[in-house]
Design an enzyme around this catalytic site. Structure first.
Site, PDB file in Angstrom:
ATOM      1  N   GLY A  80      26.522   8.140 -17.038  1.00  0.00           N
ATOM      2  CA  GLY A  80      27.257   9.298 -16.544  1.00  0.00           C
ATOM      3  C   GLY A  80      27.815   9.039 -15.163  1.00  0.00           C
ATOM      4  N   GLY A 129      28.241   9.388 -11.049  1.00  0.00           N
ATOM      5  CA  GLY A 129      27.347   9.429  -9.897  1.00  0.00           C
ATOM      6  C   GLY A 129      27.139  10.847  -9.396  1.00  0.00           C
ATOM      7  N   GLY A 145      23.878  10.947 -11.414  1.00  0.00           N
ATOM      8  CA  GLY A 145      23.278  10.296 -10.239  1.00  0.00           C
ATOM      9  C   GLY A 145      22.697  11.324  -9.282  1.00  0.00           C
ATOM     10  N   GLU A 169      19.962  -1.218  -1.400  1.00  0.00           N
ATOM     11  CA  GLU A 169      20.726  -2.464  -1.253  1.00  0.00           C
ATOM     12  C   GLU A 169      22.176  -2.045  -1.142  1.00  0.00           C
ATOM     13  OE1 GLU A 169      19.417  -5.384  -1.041  1.00  0.00           O
ATOM     14  OE2 GLU A 169      17.482  -5.279  -2.065  1.00  0.00           O
ATOM     15  N   GLU A 205      34.026  -3.191   4.578  1.00  0.00           N
ATOM     16  CA  GLU A 205      33.876  -3.904   3.315  1.00  0.00           C
ATOM     17  C   GLU A 205      35.053  -3.560   2.404  1.00  0.00           C
ATOM     18  OE1 GLU A 205      30.728  -2.746   0.520  1.00  0.00           O
ATOM     19  OE2 GLU A 205      30.181  -4.862   0.510  1.00  0.00           O
TER      20      GLU A 205
END
Ligand code: NAP
Ligand code: MG
Length: 491
Positions: free
Chosen positions: A208, A210, A214, A252, A386
């Protein structure tokens, strides 16, 4: 539908309590990111589905936690075996689902299989301890935490699955895992394989969005530990949710790794590694070396060869074994990367090569971005944020101390690379770099059992290493006296 001998089910329900369960709120389409063709549909899990999955994990916990370490070790080895048996098919599924070049996936699956085997072995020797104390014993035992909520990104799906499942299972926890909406298929196909191995409810998978599945997972009161891999922005939300409920969390997150080139290197060798270190995964890797600190003495020759090297790379369909660069994961990511390239040009960086979306016949839907190299300084946006695409910024250096300071002057601290024949300088640099992983004369070398994780905003905690077991366990200290203190002992 069928593609290259891969047949998908027409719909993938949720995997809860060892059964395929219809979602509360229907399905969503899964598209091939290169061609735009619909591959299948996956469940669009919501809070109701998450609740069911947490209940299944709770129901399975006591029995799973009570299995012997030898039994859990055997389960993990059996999972490794089944993954190994089916890896060719799963690799192709990941290739179709993520659009990454097929040639890369052998490394993903080798690592994933190794994770299961490593934790199968590590748990056997992950012991508490006991010692004699005055008139009794002190016992420190390690216990599993409970139901773990785990959320992973789309870039390296099977590595992420293994990094999450293997240590948590070895430690005796049960799991609700939410894969990324853009790369759930290998996870669901893998679940079909391990459902015949694991007891029901030990691993539950809710696909599903996020913001739906989530969000429900990180806030569910039945979750006793959160583990997340993804962006730093979402990582903050996960940490906040864990903070509100005082549960442990491992994160992470993103990266912006420096690759440091000293002037004594063999230039041809160093060029190859420097290139691979930023274009692998089409640049969609938290651990990539996207800032190249290049010594001025070899600057011109190195840059000429680096440009030549990346311009030779085959940009093509993901399923072609010769392809090295293929499509980014989706349109949003493609547009984001192109915007960063524009930002680089406008922000004063010099574009040395690449910068364009390439059209690959039959794959017009995809965002195939040329490997892109900018000459820049470390203050520019493209050097600090990033990008998650094949974009490298090159920064010249002369003075060692200044270079180290600049390499560290970034919000992230996940990876760093050093290329030199001078081991004294290499180790001096390695000690001073603020990064969880430093590679010397190589880039991206994962050894199973070596802790992987980040300094600074790249995260909290380490995966893949023995210490990861401790992140999925809690210690209980029991002190025992052979008899009660005689009455009157307390004055
Ligand atoms: P992301 O947007 O943070 O998503 C990661 C996962 O979190 C996905 O499953 C996503 O679901 C879910 N998610 C999104 N919003 C959420 C919310 N509000 N609550 C709970 N879960 C939520 O990152 P991504 O774009 O998938 O991946 C790229 C990022 O991951 C990069 O920044 C990269 O550096 C990082 N990454 C880090 C590592 C590492 O080991 N450090 C490894 C790989 C990637 P959906 O996408 O399904 O909506
Ligand atoms: Mg996909």
């Amino acid at each position: 539908m069928t593609s290259l001998n891969i047949t998908f089910d027409s719909q993938y329900p949720l995997f809860i309590g060892g059964e395929l369960i219809e979602p509360d709120n229907g399905y969503m389409d899964v598209l091939n990111p290169a061609t735009g063709e619909k591959l299948t549909q996956i469940a669009r899990g919501n809070a109701t589905d998450i609740d069911k999955a947490v209940q299944a994990a709770q129901g399975a916990f006591n029995q799973w936690a009570a299995t012997t370490i030898e039994a859990r070790s055997r389960y993990l080895n059996a999972i490794a075996d089944i993954l190994e048996t089916h890896q060719d098919r799963l690799m192709m599924i990941d290739c179709l689902d993520t659009g990454r070049p097929i040639y890369e996936f052998i490394a993903d699956y080798t690592m994933a299989i190794n994770q299961f085997r490593y934790f199968a072995a590590a748990i056997l020797t992950h012991e508490g301890h006991a010692r004699t104390i005055v008139n009794g014993q002190l016992i420190v035992q390690k216990e599993p935490i409970g139901v773990c909520g785990q959320i992973i990104p789309w870039n390296v799906p099977m590595i992420m699955i293994a990094f999450k499942l293997a240590p948590a299972l070895a430690a005796g926890n049960t799991i609700v895992l939410k894969p990324a909406e853009d790369a759930s298929l290998s996870c669901l196909e893998f679940a079909k394989l391990f459902q015949s191995i694991l007891p029901k409810g030990v691993v539950n998978i809710v696909t599903g969005l996020g913001t739906e599945a989530g969000d429900a997972l990180i806030h569910h009161p039945g979750i006793q530990k959160l583990a997340f891999t993804g962006s730093t922005a979402v990582g903050r939300l996960v940490a906040k949710a864990a903070g509100e409920r005082i549960i442990p969390v491992s994160l992470e997150l993103g990266g912006k790794g420096p690759q440091i080139i000293f002037p004594d290197v063999d230039i041809d060798d160093a060029v190859d590694t420097a290139a691979m270190g930023f274009y692998t995964f089409n640049g969609q890797g938290c651990l990539l070396g996207t800032r190249l600190f290049l010594h001025r003495d070899i600057y011109d020759e190195f840059i000429t060869k680096l440009i030549h090297r990346v311009e030779q790379l085959q940009i093509g369909v993901p399923t072609d074994p010769d392809t090295r660069i293929s499509t980014l994961i989706n349109e949003k990511q493609g547009k984001r990367v192109l915007q960063y390239i524009e930002d680089g040009k406008k922000g004063g960086a010099t574009l040395l090569t690449g910068g364009n979306r390439r059209h690959v016949p039959g794959c017009e839907f995809g965002y195939f971005i040329e490997p892109t190299i900018f000459e820049a300084n470390n203050d520019m946006k493209i050097s600090q944020e990033e990008i998650f695409g094949p974009v490298l910024t090159v920064i010249a250096w002369e003075d060692f101390e200044v270079m180290i300071m600049e390499a560290n002057r970034v919000a992230y601290g996940l990876s760093a690379g050093i290329a030199t024949n001078n081991m004294e300088l290499a180790l001096k640099a390695a000690h001073q770099l603020k990064a969880g992983n430093v590679w010397i004369n190589q880039f991206i070398n994962f050894q199973t059992g070596a802790p992987f994780g980040g300094y600074k905003e790249s995260g909290i905690g380490r995966e893949s290493g023995r210490e990861t077991l401790d992140a999925y366990m809690q210690s209980k200290t029991i002190t025992l006296a052979y008899r009660l203190p005689p009455a009157g002992s307390f004055g």
